[in-house]
Design a protein around this motif. Sequence first.
Motif, PDB file in Angstrom:
ATOM      1  N   ASN A 206       0.832  -1.202   0.000  1.00  0.00           N
ATOM      2  CA  ASN A 206       0.000   0.000   0.000  1.00  0.00           C
ATOM      3  C   ASN A 206       0.870   1.258   0.000  1.00  0.00           C
ATOM      4  O   ASN A 206       0.690   2.163   0.804  1.00  0.00           O
ATOM      5  N   SER A 207       1.822   1.304  -0.908  1.00  0.00           N
ATOM      6  CA  SER A 207       2.845   2.346  -0.898  1.00  0.00           C
ATOM      7  C   SER A 207       3.135   2.850  -2.307  1.00  0.00           C
ATOM      8  O   SER A 207       2.927   2.142  -3.300  1.00  0.00           O
TER       9      SER A 207
ATOM     10  N   ARG B  21       9.610   6.436   0.163  1.00  0.00           N
ATOM     11  CA  ARG B  21       8.376   5.663   0.263  1.00  0.00           C
ATOM     12  C   ARG B  21       7.330   6.490   0.991  1.00  0.00           C
ATOM     13  O   ARG B  21       7.600   7.066   2.046  1.00  0.00           O
TER      14      ARG B  21
ATOM     15  N   ASP C  86       2.960   6.480   2.085  1.00  0.00           N
ATOM     16  CA  ASP C  86       1.707   5.738   2.045  1.00  0.00           C
ATOM     17  C   ASP C  86       0.996   6.069   0.740  1.00  0.00           C
ATOM     18  O   ASP C  86       1.022   7.220   0.282  1.00  0.00           O
TER      19      ASP C  86
ATOM     20  N   THR D  65      -0.308  -1.755  -4.481  1.00  0.00           N
ATOM     21  CA  THR D  65      -1.701  -1.533  -4.091  1.00  0.00           C
ATOM     22  C   THR D  65      -2.381  -2.860  -3.776  1.00  0.00           C
ATOM     23  O   THR D  65      -2.009  -3.906  -4.324  1.00  0.00           O
TER      24      THR D  65
END
Length: 335
Positions: free
Chosen positions: A24-25, A46, A48, A79
Amino acid sequence: MTTLTSPHDLLAAIPFLIGYHPSNSLVLVALNTDSVDKDAVGMAMRVDLPVDLSCESYDLLASHFTRERADGALLVAYTPAESAAGETVLINASAALMRAGIEIRESLLVQSNRFRSLLCIDSACCPPEGSPVPEIDSSRIAAEHVIAGHPMPFATVGELIHSISALPSAAHESWMSEVNQFIIASDAKELNHMQRDGATAVIDLAGEYHVGRGAEDRELVARVIGRMSDIQVRDFALGSHSLESADSYWRMWRDLLVIAPNGFVAPIASVFAALAYERGEGALAQRALDRALADNPQYSLAVLLRRVFTVGWPAKSFTKMRAELHPKVVATIFG
Protein backbone atom coordinates in the motif's frame (compact mmCIF):
# COMPACT_ATOMS: atom_id res chain seq x y z
CA MET A 1 24.34 -1.83 -5.83
CA THR A 2 24.69 1.18 -8.14
CA THR A 3 22.56 0.41 -11.21
CA LEU A 4 19.21 -1.17 -12.02
CA THR A 5 18.91 -2.66 -15.48
CA SER A 6 15.42 -4.21 -15.54
CA PRO A 7 12.01 -4.18 -13.79
CA HIS A 8 13.12 -7.35 -11.98
CA ASP A 9 16.17 -5.48 -10.62
CA LEU A 10 13.98 -2.58 -9.51
CA LEU A 11 11.48 -4.80 -7.68
CA ALA A 12 14.31 -6.71 -5.98
CA ALA A 13 16.11 -3.50 -5.02
CA ILE A 14 13.26 -1.59 -3.39
CA PRO A 15 13.04 -3.72 -0.21
CA PHE A 16 16.78 -3.19 0.27
CA LEU A 17 16.50 0.54 -0.42
CA ILE A 18 13.76 1.13 2.15
CA GLY A 19 14.56 -1.72 4.56
CA TYR A 20 11.41 -3.85 4.19
CA HIS A 21 8.91 -5.21 1.66
CA PRO A 22 6.39 -2.40 1.09
CA SER A 23 2.64 -2.63 0.73
CA ASN A 24 0.00 0.00 0.00
CA SER A 25 2.85 2.35 -0.90
CA LEU A 26 4.26 4.62 -3.56
CA VAL A 27 8.03 4.27 -3.92
CA LEU A 28 10.09 6.74 -5.92
CA VAL A 29 13.76 6.11 -6.73
CA ALA A 30 16.08 8.85 -7.98
CA LEU A 31 18.62 8.25 -10.76
CA ASN A 32 21.63 10.30 -11.74
CA THR A 33 22.59 9.59 -15.33
CA ASP A 34 25.60 11.94 -15.23
CA SER A 35 27.36 10.07 -12.43
CA VAL A 36 30.44 7.90 -12.84
CA ASP A 37 28.11 4.89 -12.79
CA LYS A 38 25.46 5.63 -15.41
CA ASP A 39 21.96 5.53 -13.94
CA ALA A 40 23.37 5.40 -10.39
CA VAL A 41 20.67 4.98 -7.76
CA GLY A 42 20.32 7.89 -5.38
CA MET A 43 17.53 8.66 -2.95
CA ALA A 44 14.60 6.29 -2.45
CA MET A 45 11.34 7.64 -1.02
CA ARG A 46 8.38 5.66 0.26
CA VAL A 47 5.05 7.25 1.11
CA ASP A 48 1.71 5.74 2.05
CA LEU A 49 -0.22 5.26 -1.18
CA PRO A 50 -1.73 8.71 -1.77
CA VAL A 51 -5.35 8.82 -2.90
CA ASP A 52 -6.53 12.42 -2.84
CA LEU A 53 -3.31 14.44 -3.09
CA SER A 54 -3.33 17.82 -4.81
CA CYS A 55 -1.01 18.73 -7.69
CA GLU A 56 0.97 20.85 -5.22
CA SER A 57 1.56 17.79 -3.00
CA TYR A 58 2.89 15.78 -5.92
CA ASP A 59 5.09 18.73 -6.87
CA LEU A 60 6.49 18.67 -3.33
CA LEU A 61 7.50 15.03 -3.82
CA ALA A 62 9.17 16.01 -7.09
CA SER A 63 11.07 18.82 -5.36
CA HIS A 64 13.06 16.23 -3.41
CA PHE A 65 14.37 14.89 -6.71
CA THR A 66 15.36 18.38 -7.79
CA ARG A 67 17.22 18.88 -4.52
CA GLU A 68 18.96 15.53 -5.10
CA ARG A 69 19.97 16.77 -8.58
CA ALA A 70 18.40 13.68 -10.08
CA ASP A 71 17.57 13.58 -13.76
CA GLY A 72 15.73 10.25 -13.85
CA ALA A 73 13.14 8.45 -11.74
CA LEU A 74 11.76 4.96 -11.20
CA LEU A 75 8.25 4.65 -9.77
CA VAL A 76 6.47 1.67 -8.23
CA ALA A 77 2.99 1.64 -6.73
CA TYR A 78 2.08 -1.27 -4.43
CA THR A 79 -1.70 -1.53 -4.09
CA PRO A 80 -4.21 -4.04 -2.70
CA ALA A 81 -5.90 -6.25 -5.28
CA GLU A 82 -9.20 -4.40 -4.96
CA SER A 83 -7.69 -0.92 -5.31
CA ALA A 84 -7.98 1.07 -8.54
CA ALA A 85 -5.85 3.98 -7.32
CA GLY A 86 -2.46 2.73 -8.45
CA GLU A 87 -2.53 3.91 -12.04
CA THR A 88 -3.86 7.36 -11.08
CA VAL A 89 -1.14 7.79 -8.46
CA LEU A 90 1.59 6.77 -10.89
CA ILE A 91 0.27 9.12 -13.59
CA ASN A 92 0.06 12.06 -11.16
CA ALA A 93 3.50 11.40 -9.71
CA SER A 94 4.99 11.05 -13.19
CA ALA A 95 3.42 14.34 -14.31
CA ALA A 96 4.89 16.18 -11.32
CA LEU A 97 8.34 14.74 -11.92
CA MET A 98 8.22 15.62 -15.62
CA ARG A 99 7.20 19.19 -14.73
CA ALA A 100 10.39 19.28 -12.67
CA GLY A 101 12.46 18.08 -15.63
CA ILE A 102 12.87 14.52 -14.36
CA GLU A 103 12.68 11.71 -16.93
CA ILE A 104 10.49 8.74 -15.98
CA ARG A 105 12.56 5.64 -16.68
CA GLU A 106 10.06 3.11 -15.34
CA SER A 107 6.59 3.08 -13.79
CA LEU A 108 5.36 -0.20 -12.30
CA LEU A 109 2.08 -1.22 -10.71
CA VAL A 110 2.28 -4.17 -8.28
CA GLN A 111 -0.91 -6.00 -7.26
CA SER A 112 -1.47 -9.53 -5.95
CA ASN A 113 2.21 -10.40 -6.38
CA ARG A 114 2.13 -9.49 -10.08
CA PHE A 115 3.50 -6.39 -11.78
CA ARG A 116 3.04 -4.53 -15.03
CA SER A 117 4.66 -1.48 -16.55
CA LEU A 118 2.65 1.59 -17.48
CA LEU A 119 5.36 2.54 -19.98
CA CYS A 120 5.53 -0.72 -21.91
CA ILE A 121 2.96 -1.30 -24.67
CA ASP A 122 4.42 -4.56 -26.00
CA SER A 123 2.04 -7.28 -24.82
CA ALA A 124 4.66 -9.94 -25.55
CA CYS A 125 6.93 -8.77 -22.73
CA CYS A 126 4.31 -6.82 -20.75
CA PRO A 127 1.05 -8.84 -20.72
CA PRO A 128 -2.07 -6.94 -19.55
CA GLU A 129 -2.52 -9.33 -16.63
CA GLY A 130 1.02 -8.59 -15.47
CA SER A 131 4.01 -10.80 -14.72
CA PRO A 132 4.89 -12.59 -11.45
CA VAL A 133 6.99 -10.56 -9.04
CA PRO A 134 10.38 -12.31 -8.97
CA GLU A 135 11.72 -13.98 -5.85
CA ILE A 136 14.15 -11.60 -4.19
CA ASP A 137 16.40 -14.28 -2.69
CA SER A 138 17.78 -15.41 -6.04
CA SER A 139 18.22 -11.95 -7.55
CA ARG A 140 21.47 -10.26 -8.54
CA ILE A 141 20.55 -7.39 -6.22
CA ALA A 142 20.25 -9.66 -3.18
CA ALA A 143 23.58 -11.29 -3.98
CA GLU A 144 25.30 -7.90 -4.18
CA HIS A 145 23.89 -6.84 -0.82
CA VAL A 146 24.74 -10.08 0.94
CA ILE A 147 28.30 -9.96 -0.40
CA ALA A 148 28.54 -6.37 0.87
CA GLY A 149 27.47 -7.53 4.33
CA HIS A 150 23.97 -6.01 4.33
CA PRO A 151 21.08 -7.93 5.90
CA MET A 152 18.06 -9.10 3.94
CA PRO A 153 15.12 -6.68 4.20
CA PHE A 154 12.36 -7.21 6.74
CA ALA A 155 9.07 -8.73 5.59
CA THR A 156 7.01 -5.81 6.93
CA VAL A 157 7.49 -2.41 8.52
CA GLY A 158 6.29 -4.02 11.76
CA GLU A 159 9.26 -6.37 11.76
CA LEU A 160 11.59 -3.45 11.09
CA ILE A 161 10.17 -1.58 14.09
CA HIS A 162 10.45 -4.67 16.26
CA SER A 163 14.13 -5.00 15.36
CA ILE A 164 14.96 -1.83 17.30
CA SER A 165 12.35 -2.14 20.06
CA ALA A 166 13.45 -2.31 23.69
CA LEU A 167 14.34 -5.70 25.12
CA PRO A 168 12.75 -6.68 28.49
CA SER A 169 16.19 -6.39 30.12
CA ALA A 170 16.21 -2.64 29.41
CA ALA A 171 13.60 -2.19 32.16
CA HIS A 172 15.33 -4.32 34.81
CA GLU A 173 15.80 -2.26 37.96
CA SER A 174 19.37 -3.44 38.53
CA TRP A 175 20.37 -2.44 34.98
CA MET A 176 18.74 0.97 35.30
CA SER A 177 20.69 1.53 38.53
CA GLU A 178 23.98 0.65 36.79
CA VAL A 179 23.31 3.11 33.95
CA ASN A 180 22.18 5.85 36.36
CA GLN A 181 25.60 5.78 38.03
CA PHE A 182 27.08 7.37 34.91
CA ILE A 183 24.49 10.05 34.18
CA ILE A 184 26.01 13.52 33.67
CA ALA A 185 24.18 16.45 35.24
CA SER A 186 24.61 19.81 33.50
CA ASP A 187 25.84 21.37 36.76
CA ALA A 188 28.21 18.54 37.71
CA LYS A 189 31.34 19.78 39.51
CA GLU A 190 33.64 17.62 37.38
CA LEU A 191 31.68 18.10 34.16
CA ASN A 192 34.63 18.13 31.77
CA HIS A 193 36.22 15.09 33.43
CA MET A 194 32.94 13.18 33.04
CA GLN A 195 32.65 14.26 29.40
CA ARG A 196 36.16 12.99 28.71
CA ASP A 197 35.28 9.74 30.43
CA GLY A 198 32.18 9.42 28.22
CA ALA A 199 33.99 10.14 24.96
CA THR A 200 36.73 7.67 25.88
CA ALA A 201 34.12 5.05 26.76
CA VAL A 202 32.51 5.42 23.31
CA ILE A 203 35.85 4.80 21.61
CA ASP A 204 36.68 1.88 23.93
CA LEU A 205 33.33 0.16 23.35
CA ALA A 206 33.58 0.66 19.59
CA GLY A 207 36.98 -1.01 19.82
CA GLU A 208 35.38 -3.97 21.57
CA TYR A 209 32.95 -4.29 18.68
CA HIS A 210 35.75 -4.00 16.15
CA VAL A 211 37.54 -7.05 17.58
CA GLY A 212 34.30 -9.03 17.89
CA ARG A 213 33.66 -8.89 21.62
CA GLY A 214 30.60 -6.67 21.33
CA ALA A 215 28.82 -5.71 24.54
CA GLU A 216 30.55 -8.22 26.82
CA ASP A 217 31.85 -5.51 29.20
CA ARG A 218 28.64 -4.68 31.07
CA GLU A 219 30.14 -1.75 33.01
CA LEU A 220 31.56 -0.18 29.84
CA VAL A 221 28.16 -0.48 28.13
CA ALA A 222 26.44 1.16 31.12
CA ARG A 223 29.08 3.89 31.11
CA VAL A 224 28.48 4.73 27.43
CA ILE A 225 24.69 4.79 27.79
CA GLY A 226 24.83 6.90 30.95
CA ARG A 227 27.44 9.36 29.66
CA MET A 228 25.42 9.88 26.46
CA SER A 229 23.03 11.90 28.63
CA ASP A 230 25.48 14.79 28.09
CA ILE A 231 25.10 16.71 24.83
CA GLN A 232 28.86 17.07 24.27
CA VAL A 233 29.40 13.31 24.66
CA ARG A 234 26.47 12.68 22.32
CA ASP A 235 27.88 15.06 19.71
CA PHE A 236 31.28 13.39 20.05
CA ALA A 237 29.60 10.03 19.46
CA LEU A 238 27.75 11.42 16.44
CA GLY A 239 31.00 12.12 14.63
CA SER A 240 33.33 9.48 16.03
CA HIS A 241 33.01 6.85 13.29
CA SER A 242 34.90 6.78 10.01
CA LEU A 243 34.16 4.96 6.77
CA GLU A 244 36.34 2.09 7.96
CA SER A 245 34.75 1.83 11.42
CA ALA A 246 31.13 2.54 10.42
CA ASP A 247 30.03 -1.11 10.57
CA SER A 248 31.39 -1.56 14.09
CA TYR A 249 29.64 1.58 15.28
CA TRP A 250 26.46 0.51 13.50
CA ARG A 251 26.35 -2.76 15.45
CA MET A 252 27.22 -0.97 18.69
CA TRP A 253 24.50 1.68 18.51
CA ARG A 254 21.92 -0.86 17.41
CA ASP A 255 22.70 -3.10 20.39
CA LEU A 256 22.68 -0.15 22.80
CA LEU A 257 19.38 1.11 21.43
CA VAL A 258 17.50 -2.04 22.42
CA ILE A 259 18.96 -2.17 25.95
CA ALA A 260 18.94 1.54 26.85
CA PRO A 261 16.58 2.20 29.80
CA ASN A 262 13.76 4.71 29.55
CA GLY A 263 15.17 8.23 29.87
CA PHE A 264 18.39 7.21 28.10
CA VAL A 265 16.93 6.18 24.73
CA ALA A 266 16.76 9.56 22.94
CA PRO A 267 20.51 10.23 22.49
CA ILE A 268 21.27 6.62 21.49
CA ALA A 269 18.34 6.50 19.07
CA SER A 270 19.25 9.87 17.52
CA VAL A 271 22.87 8.86 16.85
CA PHE A 272 21.72 5.50 15.47
CA ALA A 273 19.18 7.30 13.24
CA ALA A 274 21.90 9.57 11.85
CA LEU A 275 24.11 6.59 11.02
CA ALA A 276 21.17 4.74 9.45
CA TYR A 277 20.40 7.76 7.27
CA GLU A 278 24.02 7.96 6.10
CA ARG A 279 23.85 4.26 5.18
CA GLY A 280 20.77 4.90 3.04
CA GLU A 281 18.37 3.15 5.46
CA GLY A 282 15.84 5.95 5.65
CA ALA A 283 12.93 3.89 6.97
CA LEU A 284 15.03 2.55 9.85
CA ALA A 285 16.29 6.07 10.58
CA GLN A 286 12.71 7.36 10.86
CA ARG A 287 11.67 4.50 13.14
CA ALA A 288 14.70 5.18 15.36
CA LEU A 289 13.58 8.79 15.63
CA ASP A 290 10.14 7.52 16.65
CA ARG A 291 11.84 5.82 19.60
CA ALA A 292 13.85 8.93 20.43
CA LEU A 293 10.80 11.20 20.46
CA ALA A 294 8.74 8.67 22.41
CA ASP A 295 11.46 8.80 25.06
CA ASN A 296 11.72 12.61 24.97
CA PRO A 297 9.30 14.51 22.69
CA GLN A 298 11.40 17.70 22.96
CA TYR A 299 14.80 16.10 22.34
CA SER A 300 16.41 18.73 20.11
CA LEU A 301 18.64 16.50 17.98
CA ALA A 302 15.77 14.12 17.21
CA VAL A 303 13.52 17.04 16.25
CA LEU A 304 16.26 18.46 14.00
CA LEU A 305 16.96 15.12 12.35
CA ARG A 306 13.25 14.59 11.70
CA ARG A 307 13.19 17.84 9.75
CA VAL A 308 16.39 16.99 7.88
CA PHE A 309 15.18 13.53 6.89
CA THR A 310 11.70 14.70 5.94
CA VAL A 311 12.91 17.33 3.47
CA GLY A 312 15.22 14.77 1.88
CA TRP A 313 18.52 16.46 2.70
CA PRO A 314 21.21 14.43 0.87
CA ALA A 315 23.03 11.99 3.14
CA LYS A 316 26.41 13.13 1.84
CA SER A 317 25.65 16.69 2.99
CA PHE A 318 24.81 15.39 6.45
CA THR A 319 28.04 13.38 6.49
CA LYS A 320 30.02 16.50 5.59
CA MET A 321 28.34 18.54 8.32
CA ARG A 322 29.05 15.85 10.91
CA ALA A 323 32.71 15.67 9.87
CA GLU A 324 33.10 19.43 10.17
CA LEU A 325 31.50 19.51 13.63
CA HIS A 326 33.53 16.69 15.16
CA PRO A 327 36.92 18.47 15.55
CA LYS A 328 35.16 21.31 17.40
CA VAL A 329 33.54 18.85 19.80
CA VAL A 330 36.87 17.08 20.36
CA ALA A 331 38.51 20.43 21.17
CA THR A 332 35.75 21.28 23.64
CA ILE A 333 36.03 17.99 25.49
CA PHE A 334 39.77 17.37 25.36
CA GLY A 335 41.05 20.91 25.03
